[in-house]
Design a protein around this motif. Structure first.
Motif, mmCIF file in Angstrom:
data_model
loop_
_atom_site.group_PDB
_atom_site.id
_atom_site.type_symbol
_atom_site.label_atom_id
_atom_site.label_comp_id
_atom_site.label_asym_id
_atom_site.label_seq_id
_atom_site.Cartn_x
_atom_site.Cartn_y
_atom_site.Cartn_z
ATOM 1 N N MET A 1 0.832 -1.190 0.000
ATOM 2 C CA MET A 1 0.000 0.000 0.000
ATOM 3 C C MET A 1 0.870 1.244 0.000
ATOM 4 N N VAL A 2 0.439 2.259 -0.734
ATOM 5 C CA VAL A 2 1.225 3.473 -0.927
ATOM 6 C C VAL A 2 0.706 4.570 0.000
ATOM 7 N N ALA A 3 1.622 5.271 0.662
ATOM 8 C CA ALA A 3 1.242 6.347 1.560
ATOM 9 C C ALA A 3 0.604 7.501 0.782
ATOM 10 N N ILE A 4 -0.225 8.263 1.487
ATOM 11 C CA ILE A 4 -0.880 9.421 0.890
ATOM 12 C C ILE A 4 0.133 10.551 0.696
ATOM 13 N N ASP A 5 0.095 11.196 -0.447
ATOM 14 C CA ASP A 5 0.928 12.363 -0.731
ATOM 15 C C ASP A 5 0.305 13.564 -0.006
ATOM 16 N N ARG A 6 0.911 13.982 1.102
ATOM 17 C CA ARG A 6 0.303 15.022 1.940
ATOM 18 C C ARG A 6 0.281 16.384 1.241
ATOM 19 N N SER A 7 1.260 16.679 0.414
ATOM 20 C CA SER A 7 1.243 17.964 -0.287
ATOM 21 C C SER A 7 0.103 17.992 -1.297
ATOM 22 N N ARG A 8 -0.110 16.892 -1.978
ATOM 23 C CA ARG A 8 -1.245 16.822 -2.908
ATOM 24 C C ARG A 8 -2.565 16.924 -2.141
ATOM 25 N N LEU A 9 -2.629 16.268 -0.998
ATOM 26 C CA LEU A 9 -3.833 16.336 -0.167
ATOM 27 C C LEU A 9 -4.144 17.776 0.222
ATOM 28 N N ALA A 10 -3.132 18.543 0.612
ATOM 29 C CA ALA A 10 -3.349 19.936 1.016
ATOM 30 C C ALA A 10 -3.926 20.762 -0.132
ATOM 31 N N PHE A 360 -22.877 -0.535 -0.368
ATOM 32 C CA PHE A 360 -22.041 0.626 -0.065
ATOM 33 C C PHE A 360 -20.634 0.158 0.313
ATOM 34 N N THR A 361 -20.559 -0.830 1.182
ATOM 35 C CA THR A 361 -19.274 -1.354 1.641
ATOM 36 C C THR A 361 -18.470 -1.920 0.477
ATOM 37 N N GLU A 362 -19.134 -2.676 -0.374
ATOM 38 C CA GLU A 362 -18.438 -3.273 -1.522
ATOM 39 C C GLU A 362 -17.912 -2.207 -2.475
ATOM 40 N N GLY A 363 -18.672 -1.127 -2.651
ATOM 41 C CA GLY A 363 -18.215 -0.040 -3.516
ATOM 42 C C GLY A 363 -16.975 0.640 -2.972
ATOM 43 N N VAL A 364 -16.948 0.895 -1.662
ATOM 44 C CA VAL A 364 -15.774 1.504 -1.043
ATOM 45 C C VAL A 364 -14.584 0.555 -1.113
ATOM 46 N N GLU A 365 -14.826 -0.724 -0.801
ATOM 47 C CA GLU A 365 -13.735 -1.710 -0.842
ATOM 48 C C GLU A 365 -13.099 -1.784 -2.234
ATOM 49 N N ALA A 366 -13.913 -1.680 -3.273
ATOM 50 C CA ALA A 366 -13.381 -1.766 -4.636
ATOM 51 C C ALA A 366 -12.417 -0.622 -4.921
ATOM 52 N N SER A 367 -12.762 0.598 -4.496
ATOM 53 C CA SER A 367 -11.867 1.735 -4.726
ATOM 54 C C SER A 367 -10.615 1.644 -3.860
ATOM 55 N N ILE A 368 -10.775 1.189 -2.616
ATOM 56 C CA ILE A 368 -9.611 1.020 -1.742
ATOM 57 C C ILE A 368 -8.610 0.054 -2.377
ATOM 58 N N GLU A 369 -9.146 -1.034 -2.915
ATOM 59 C CA GLU A 369 -8.272 -2.027 -3.541
ATOM 60 C C GLU A 369 -7.662 -1.497 -4.840
ATOM 61 N N GLU A 370 -8.480 -0.829 -5.671
ATOM 62 C CA GLU A 370 -7.981 -0.331 -6.955
ATOM 63 C C GLU A 370 -6.842 0.656 -6.776
ATOM 64 N N PHE A 371 -6.980 1.546 -5.792
ATOM 65 C CA PHE A 371 -5.975 2.599 -5.616
ATOM 66 C C PHE A 371 -4.970 2.278 -4.509
ATOM 67 N N ASP A 372 -5.017 1.043 -4.030
ATOM 68 C CA ASP A 372 -4.020 0.550 -3.081
ATOM 69 C C ASP A 372 -3.907 1.470 -1.867
ATOM 70 N N LEU A 373 -5.067 1.824 -1.303
ATOM 71 C CA LEU A 373 -5.110 2.738 -0.164
ATOM 72 C C LEU A 373 -4.897 1.978 1.145
ATOM 73 N N PRO A 374 -4.190 2.570 2.085
ATOM 74 C CA PRO A 374 -4.012 1.943 3.401
ATOM 75 C C PRO A 374 -5.215 2.227 4.306
ATOM 76 N N TRP A 375 -6.406 1.921 3.804
ATOM 77 C CA TRP A 375 -7.663 2.179 4.490
ATOM 78 C C TRP A 375 -8.422 0.877 4.677
ATOM 79 N N SER A 376 -9.504 0.950 5.448
ATOM 80 C CA SER A 376 -10.364 -0.209 5.667
ATOM 81 C C SER A 376 -11.791 0.277 5.864
ATOM 82 N N ILE A 377 -12.739 -0.634 5.802
ATOM 83 C CA ILE A 377 -14.141 -0.289 6.034
ATOM 84 C C ILE A 377 -14.792 -1.387 6.864
ATOM 85 N N ALA A 378 -15.638 -0.992 7.805
ATOM 86 C CA ALA A 378 -16.376 -1.934 8.648
ATOM 87 C C ALA A 378 -17.867 -1.703 8.440
ATOM 88 N N GLN A 379 -18.632 -2.774 8.487
ATOM 89 C CA GLN A 379 -20.084 -2.694 8.343
ATOM 90 C C GLN A 379 -20.746 -3.251 9.585
#
Length: 456
Positions: A1-10, A360-379
């Motif tokens: 998983m790739v860390a978030i670019d904080r400058s881009r986030l700002a 809703f959960t499946e939709g979020v999980e798909a984007s998390i996986e596609e963009f290799d985010l270090p995130w999670s979702i609970a239902q």
């Protein structure tokens, strides 16, 4: 998983904030003119909305909110579960209108037949046989804590770090996982006494910490949600809730379950869905369809212990003993509860709501996986929440450490600017009976767009 670019986030936060301000001049005008309100808002927590000012309500119905600038939003916040039945559900409005009109008498200090019906319905859903009514879950927790102390003769309540039970003084406590002990939660406003005088804190999903607290022999009740919610959904690990029941019984404490938020688990909350066995049960917000209300239920054993003390004159729960309120159990609240529970939050409604939350959960999980985010979702039934952490937090302390104000601001503003409202305190989405699959799909698309921009 790739860390978030904080400058881009700002940069993205600033872009979304500018778009939000440009789109909502009337809300900003009302906010700036509200100098006679403490913090410029009716309740100071309303300043939690991202963007420097909150949106101002014009009207709402079902799963939609329209603000004073004329924007209509898909509402997944739903009053932080207070509008789990949807905004102004027709049966509730009909019952309230009847009580305010033809029937008359909003609050009279007299019981109504609705109370008996609601009590029976709560027993069917949550198993406890005896009920009393309040105006909020906070009130219900406060009064039930007093009864727990009376029933057991013990002085302290056990709670979990970063739990949420309204503004109850005893519950703003945390423990140091290394050194132990009970401390005031950071940010706690002027507790009346040091919190370790009233409370023992433990760590969620850690039965050893619970048993260590119970060994002192002074805990009247374990007060817990079936899952932590207001710090983000932190689900119980297998066997944890059963372990709480066993430990409470072994050490002579009561198990007090607050399902104000976890009612989303199903028609009978997590208590019925997971086969829990509380001695005391608390609920509020959602059961009145938007009309202030709450309730607590007691087992026959707890009620008998309380009655013993009142019969001997040791305590007074009828007059000045600190249990009850003039407006509690009023005719208007009971009419709203009867209509909401009987005609809106039905088993069929929950089935549909849970299906939508799964999508809703499946939709979020798909984007998390596609963009290799270090995130999670609970239902949790009809409710889902994503966190900026992977793996998902397993304790309240881990959940608090995962907080990210910049990511919160970006995701909330990005959703708002795309016509979607999420809960301002966290990234919770709740489905109501009026929520549609198109609403969920709209969020899935907006979420994908926002995280794609974040990845660049």
């Amino acid at each position: 998983m790739v860390a978030i670019d904080r400058s881009r986030l700002a940069v993205l936060v600033e872009q979304e904030a500018q778009a939000y301000a440009a789109a909502n001049p009337r809300s900003r005008e009302l906010y700036d003119a509200s100098g006679n309100l403490f913090g410029h808002v009716p309740m100071t927590w309303m300043n939690k909305w991202s963007g420097g000012f909150p949106l101002y309500l014009d009207h709402a119905h079902g799963a939609r909110i329209t603000d004073v600038d004329g924007h209509t939003y898909v509402d997944f916040a739903l009053g932080d579960t207070g509008a789990m039945a949807g905004h102004s559900p027709d049966p509730t409005i009909k019952a309230v209108t009847s009580r305010t009109g033809d029937l008359g008498g909003l609050t009279t200090m007299l019981p109504t037949a609705d109370a008996q019906w609601v009590g029976a319905e709560l027993t069917a859903r949550f198993t406890l046989p005896l009920w009393s009514f309040t105006l909020s879950a906070t009130d219900a927790n406060r009064w039930a804590i007093r009864l727990a102390r009376l029933a057991t003769g013990r002085s302290k309540i056990l709670v979990f770090g970063y739990c949420y039970h309204g503004s109850v003084d005893e519950t703003f406590a945390v423990t140091n996982p290394v050194h132990g002990g009970t401390y005031s939660r950071p940010g706690n406003v002027a507790p009346p006494v040091p919190v370790d005088l009233t409370t023992r804190a433990a760590v969620w999903n850690d039965l050893e910490s619970v048993e260590a607290a119970l060994r002192h022999g002074d805990v009247a009740a374990i007060l817990t949600e079936p899952a932590l919610t207001n710090i983000g959904i932190v689900l119980p690990e297998p066997g944890f809730m059963e372990g709480l029941r066993e430990l409470a019984t072994r050490y002579g404490a009561l198990l007090m379950i607050d399902e104000t938020h976890t009612f989303s688990a199903g028609w009978g909350g997590a208590t019925t869905a997971w086969g829990l066995q509380p001695d005391i049960f608390v609920i509020g917000k959602s059961i009145g369809g938007g009309i202030p209300c709450g309730a607590y239920g007691l087992s026959e054993d707890v009620a008998a212990r309380v009655t013993h003390h009142t019969d001997t004159g040791d305590a007074d729960i009828i007059d000045v003993g600190g249990v009850g309120g003039t407006l509690a159990g009023n005719a208007l609240s009971l009419a709203a509860m009867r209509a909401t529970l009987g005609e809106v939050l039905t088993p069929q409604a929950f089935d549909a709501m849970i299906d939508l939350a799964t999508a809703f959960t499946e939709g979020v999980e798909a984007s998390i996986e596609e963009f290799d985010l270090p995130w999670s979702i609970a239902q949790l039934g009809a409710r889902a929440e994503y966190r900026f952490a992977y793996p998902a937090p397993r304790t309240g302390e881990e959940a608090a450490a995962a907080a990210d104000d910049d990511l919160d601001a970006y995701m909330h503003l990005a959703m708002c600017n795309r016509g979607i409202l999420m809960t301002p305190f966290h990234n919770m989405a709740l489905m109501c009976p009026a929520t549609e699959r198109a609403d969920v799909d709209r969020h899935t698309e907006a979420f994908h767009e926002a995280v794609a921009a974040l990845r660049g």
